[in-house]
Each structure stands twice: as structure tokens, then as C-alpha cells.
Design a protein around this motif. Sequence first.
Motif, PDB file in Angstrom:
ATOM      1  N   ILE A  77      44.279  39.517  38.198  1.00 19.51           N
ATOM      2  CA  ILE A  77      43.425  38.339  38.355  1.00 19.51           C
ATOM      3  C   ILE A  77      44.236  37.281  39.098  1.00 19.51           C
ATOM      4  N   LEU A  78      43.809  36.941  40.315  1.00 19.01           N
ATOM      5  CA  LEU A  78      44.510  35.930  41.111  1.00 19.01           C
ATOM      6  C   LEU A  78      44.038  34.523  40.764  1.00 19.01           C
ATOM      7  N   THR A  79      42.731  34.343  40.654  1.00 19.16           N
ATOM      8  CA  THR A  79      42.140  33.034  40.355  1.00 19.16           C
ATOM      9  C   THR A  79      40.880  33.254  39.535  1.00 19.16           C
ATOM     10  N   ILE A  80      40.637  32.339  38.614  1.00 18.33           N
ATOM     11  CA  ILE A  80      39.421  32.398  37.804  1.00 18.33           C
ATOM     12  C   ILE A  80      38.894  30.987  37.616  1.00 18.33           C
ATOM     13  N   ASN A  81      37.576  30.841  37.667  1.00 22.20           N
ATOM     14  CA  ASN A  81      36.989  29.520  37.495  1.00 22.20           C
ATOM     15  C   ASN A  81      35.517  29.670  37.148  1.00 22.20           C
ATOM     16  N   GLY A  82      34.978  28.633  36.526  1.00 23.41           N
ATOM     17  CA  GLY A  82      33.541  28.566  36.326  1.00 23.41           C
ATOM     18  C   GLY A  82      32.883  28.228  37.653  1.00 23.41           C
ATOM     19  N   VAL A  83      31.821  28.924  37.994  1.00 28.52           N
ATOM     20  CA  VAL A  83      31.090  28.668  39.225  1.00 28.52           C
ATOM     21  C   VAL A  83      29.659  28.333  38.852  1.00 28.52           C
ATOM     22  N   GLU A  84      29.331  27.031  38.902  1.00 33.98           N
ATOM     23  CA  GLU A  84      28.033  26.539  38.462  1.00 33.98           C
ATOM     24  C   GLU A  84      27.842  26.822  36.960  1.00 33.98           C
ATOM     25  N   ASP A  85      26.611  26.768  36.486  1.00 37.32           N
ATOM     26  CA  ASP A  85      26.356  26.824  35.050  1.00 37.32           C
ATOM     27  C   ASP A  85      26.316  28.266  34.548  1.00 37.32           C
ATOM     28  N   LYS A  86      27.129  28.559  33.516  1.00 36.32           N
ATOM     29  CA  LYS A  86      27.161  29.869  32.853  1.00 36.32           C
ATOM     30  C   LYS A  86      27.433  31.017  33.830  1.00 36.32           C
ATOM     31  N   THR A  87      28.187  30.735  34.869  1.00 36.36           N
ATOM     32  CA  THR A  87      28.608  31.762  35.812  1.00 36.36           C
ATOM     33  C   THR A  87      30.109  31.640  35.998  1.00 36.36           C
ATOM     34  N   ARG A  88      30.786  32.769  36.027  1.00 36.86           N
ATOM     35  CA  ARG A  88      32.238  32.746  36.209  1.00 36.86           C
ATOM     36  C   ARG A  88      32.595  33.612  37.408  1.00 36.86           C
ATOM     37  N   GLY A  89      33.536  33.108  38.207  1.00 44.41           N
ATOM     38  CA  GLY A  89      33.983  33.843  39.382  1.00 44.41           C
ATOM     39  C   GLY A  89      35.460  34.162  39.285  1.00 44.41           C
ATOM     40  N   MET A  90      35.856  35.306  39.798  1.00 46.26           N
ATOM     41  CA  MET A  90      37.258  35.725  39.789  1.00 46.26           C
ATOM     42  C   MET A  90      37.643  36.297  41.140  1.00 46.26           C
ATOM     43  N   LEU A  91      38.848  35.951  41.586  1.00 46.31           N
ATOM     44  CA  LEU A  91      39.465  36.646  42.711  1.00 46.31           C
ATOM     45  C   LEU A  91      40.418  37.680  42.133  1.00 46.31           C
ATOM     46  N   LEU A  92      40.212  38.934  42.499  1.00 50.08           N
ATOM     47  CA  LEU A  92      40.993  40.045  41.951  1.00 50.08           C
ATOM     48  C   LEU A  92      41.806  40.712  43.061  1.00 50.08           C
ATOM     49  N   GLN A  93      42.798  41.478  42.639  1.00 47.82           N
ATOM     50  CA  GLN A  93      43.630  42.206  43.602  1.00 47.82           C
ATOM     51  C   GLN A  93      44.005  43.570  43.031  1.00 47.82           C
ATOM     52  N   THR A  94      43.872  44.597  43.850  1.00 48.02           N
ATOM     53  CA  THR A  94      44.258  45.944  43.443  1.00 48.02           C
ATOM     54  C   THR A  94      44.590  46.777  44.670  1.00 48.02           C
ATOM     55  N   ASP A  95      45.355  47.840  44.454  1.00 47.50           N
ATOM     56  CA  ASP A  95      45.684  48.748  45.553  1.00 47.50           C
ATOM     57  C   ASP A  95      44.837  50.013  45.501  1.00 47.50           C
ATOM     58  N   ASP A  96      43.807  50.013  44.630  1.00 48.31           N
ATOM     59  CA  ASP A  96      42.986  51.216  44.451  1.00 48.31           C
ATOM     60  C   ASP A  96      41.521  50.801  44.334  1.00 48.31           C
ATOM     61  N   ASP A  97      40.738  51.069  45.370  1.00 50.42           N
ATOM     62  CA  ASP A  97      39.322  50.692  45.378  1.00 50.42           C
ATOM     63  C   ASP A  97      38.531  51.379  44.264  1.00 50.42           C
ATOM     64  N   GLU A  98      38.956  52.585  43.863  1.00 47.75           N
ATOM     65  CA  GLU A  98      38.232  53.302  42.815  1.00 47.75           C
ATOM     66  C   GLU A  98      38.283  52.556  41.484  1.00 47.75           C
ATOM     67  N   LYS A  99      39.382  51.829  41.246  1.00 51.50           N
ATOM     68  CA  LYS A  99      39.489  51.036  40.016  1.00 51.50           C
ATOM     69  C   LYS A  99      38.408  49.954  39.970  1.00 51.50           C
ATOM     70  N   ILE A 100      38.099  49.376  41.120  1.00 50.10           N
ATOM     71  CA  ILE A 100      37.044  48.362  41.188  1.00 50.10           C
ATOM     72  C   ILE A 100      35.691  48.993  40.876  1.00 50.10           C
ATOM     73  N   GLU A 101      35.470  50.181  41.409  1.00 55.48           N
ATOM     74  CA  GLU A 101      34.207  50.885  41.150  1.00 55.48           C
ATOM     75  C   GLU A 101      34.067  51.215  39.665  1.00 55.48           C
ATOM     76  N   VAL A 102      35.141  51.717  39.054  1.00 59.40           N
ATOM     77  CA  VAL A 102      35.129  52.043  37.624  1.00 59.40           C
ATOM     78  C   VAL A 102      34.911  50.780  36.805  1.00 59.40           C
ATOM     79  N   MET A 103      35.616  49.698  37.161  1.00 57.05           N
ATOM     80  CA  MET A 103      35.492  48.436  36.438  1.00 57.05           C
ATOM     81  C   MET A 103      34.059  47.917  36.492  1.00 57.05           C
ATOM     82  N   GLY A 104      33.436  47.983  37.673  1.00 54.42           N
ATOM     83  CA  GLY A 104      32.061  47.519  37.816  1.00 54.42           C
ATOM     84  C   GLY A 104      31.099  48.292  36.923  1.00 54.42           C
ATOM     85  N   LYS A 105      31.271  49.608  36.865  1.00 54.93           N
ATOM     86  CA  LYS A 105      30.395  50.436  36.020  1.00 54.93           C
ATOM     87  C   LYS A 105      30.575  50.102  34.540  1.00 54.93           C
ATOM     88  N   MET A 106      31.831  49.865  34.128  1.00 61.86           N
ATOM     89  CA  MET A 106      32.096  49.553  32.723  1.00 61.86           C
ATOM     90  C   MET A 106      31.522  48.191  32.347  1.00 61.86           C
TER      91      MET A 106
END
Length: 254
Positions: free
Chosen positions: A34-63
Motif C-alpha cells: 500500500i503506497l497511499t490510502i485516503n478517503g475519497v468522497e463520502d464512504k469511499t476509500r482509495g488506495m495506490l498499490l504496488q506489486t510485481d505480479d499482476d495475478e496477485k491483483i486479480e486474485v485480490m479483486g476476486k477475494m
Amino acid sequence: MEYKQWYMEYKIHKNRPGLLGDIASLLGMLEVNILTINGVEDKTRGMLLQTDDDEKIEVMGKMLRKVDNITVSALRQPRLVDILAVRHGRYIERDSDDRKTFRFTRDELGLLVDFLGEIFKRDGHQVIGVRGMPRVGKTESIIAGSVCSMKRWSFVSSTLLRQTVRSQMSEDEMNVNNIFIIDGIVSTIRSNERHAALLQEILGMPSTKVIEHPDIFVKETRYDYDFFDYIIELRNSPDEEITYESFTANYYDF
């Protein structure tokens, strides 16, 4: 594999204690940083993430789509507006019909300067139009954005201190890495032949040009709105109407 950044945004339906910790733990187990995290508008949260494996992002999204208390609304490589949303905790308003138009008010000058600074960091030919009534902060924001991008700015035409219509510029000023600031009213209505020739040379350079009052510029020249990469609107308040009649009459009379 090289590290890539991702933007994740989720809406919170029930902000139970420990929710963010659970999500952070999941990312940690997948070795997604997690590079950066913040509230974005009401009841919404945004994160900037970093990884060297795109499949991890796909797995994370499904979970995360199985988590009842949240809904993942975005999972993509970050756009400029995503980065700024996380940085400032609010989204830039964008025209639903014309996606190149972005709207700001005076109380968002910090966000506008950051937005301009990120655009100015890019090299190559790009044209930004800035709409707004007099004394709303257009030129000041452009200069501050230039400072943020650590680039030099040059006035081709301006009314900031006194009416400026340049007919020549030094070799240092004609550097393609500079930010060229153009007043669309002064350069088209009050210009002379030498200024017009200089303007044409600058508009053809592979550099960043910022044109205040783009509507007058389009009206008085052969260029159309396709010439612009971004249109920025700056208002004193969200409902302020941007009109030109009140401050262009004197130029036309001249």
C-alpha cells in the motif's frame, strides 16, 4: 517482473471496526504494498498499490468482491485523477459529455495546482485551455503549477501585471521544456503581425502551451477545440457562469 502501480477504490456499506485492518492484512499476505490510502468522497476509500505480479491483483479483486461490507468500484492502473484523488481525498469534477474538461472552484486551488503540476511534468506537445472570469486565480495557478513541475514559465501574452504582447523572445525562453502562457484575448484581438508570427512558432513547438480564455482563441483563430488536450474551468463558486461580454468589449472597441 517490474513493479507496477494499481489504483483500488471501494465503497463502504458498513464501516465495522477492523475493516481496514482486514483488507490491509489480505494485501500483506499477497505481498501487495500500500503506497497511499485516503478517503475519497463520502464512504469511499482509495488506495495506490504496488506489486510485481499482476495475478496477485486479480486474485485480490476476486477475494474482495466476496466481502459483504464493501464493493470494489475500481481496480485499474492509476490515472492522473486517481492519484490526485488519493492525495487530496476528493475527486476532480469532470464534464460527463466532454471528458477533457475538468472543473475547479477557488477553494480547490491546491488541487488545481497539483493537477497542473502533474500535467506540466510531461514532455512533448500539449495544449491546456483555462476558462474563468477575471481575478479568479487562473494565471497564479498556472505559475504555481509550473513551480511544482520545476519548469520555467514564459509569458507570450498576459494581463497579469500590465498588458503584455511579446513580439520576440530570447533563445533561453524558446526552450521546448518551458511552459508558454498565452492570453487568448490579448493574443488574438490586440496582437500585431510580429506577435502573431511568434505565436504561430510557439504553437508549433513540441512543448506545453497554456491558453487562457480558450473560447475567444478558438473564435478568433483557425484552431478548434480538438487542438486542446485539456480544458480547465475555474470558478469562484460552482454555479458561477463564465461569460466574456463584460470584459471583452473594450478589446473589440480598440
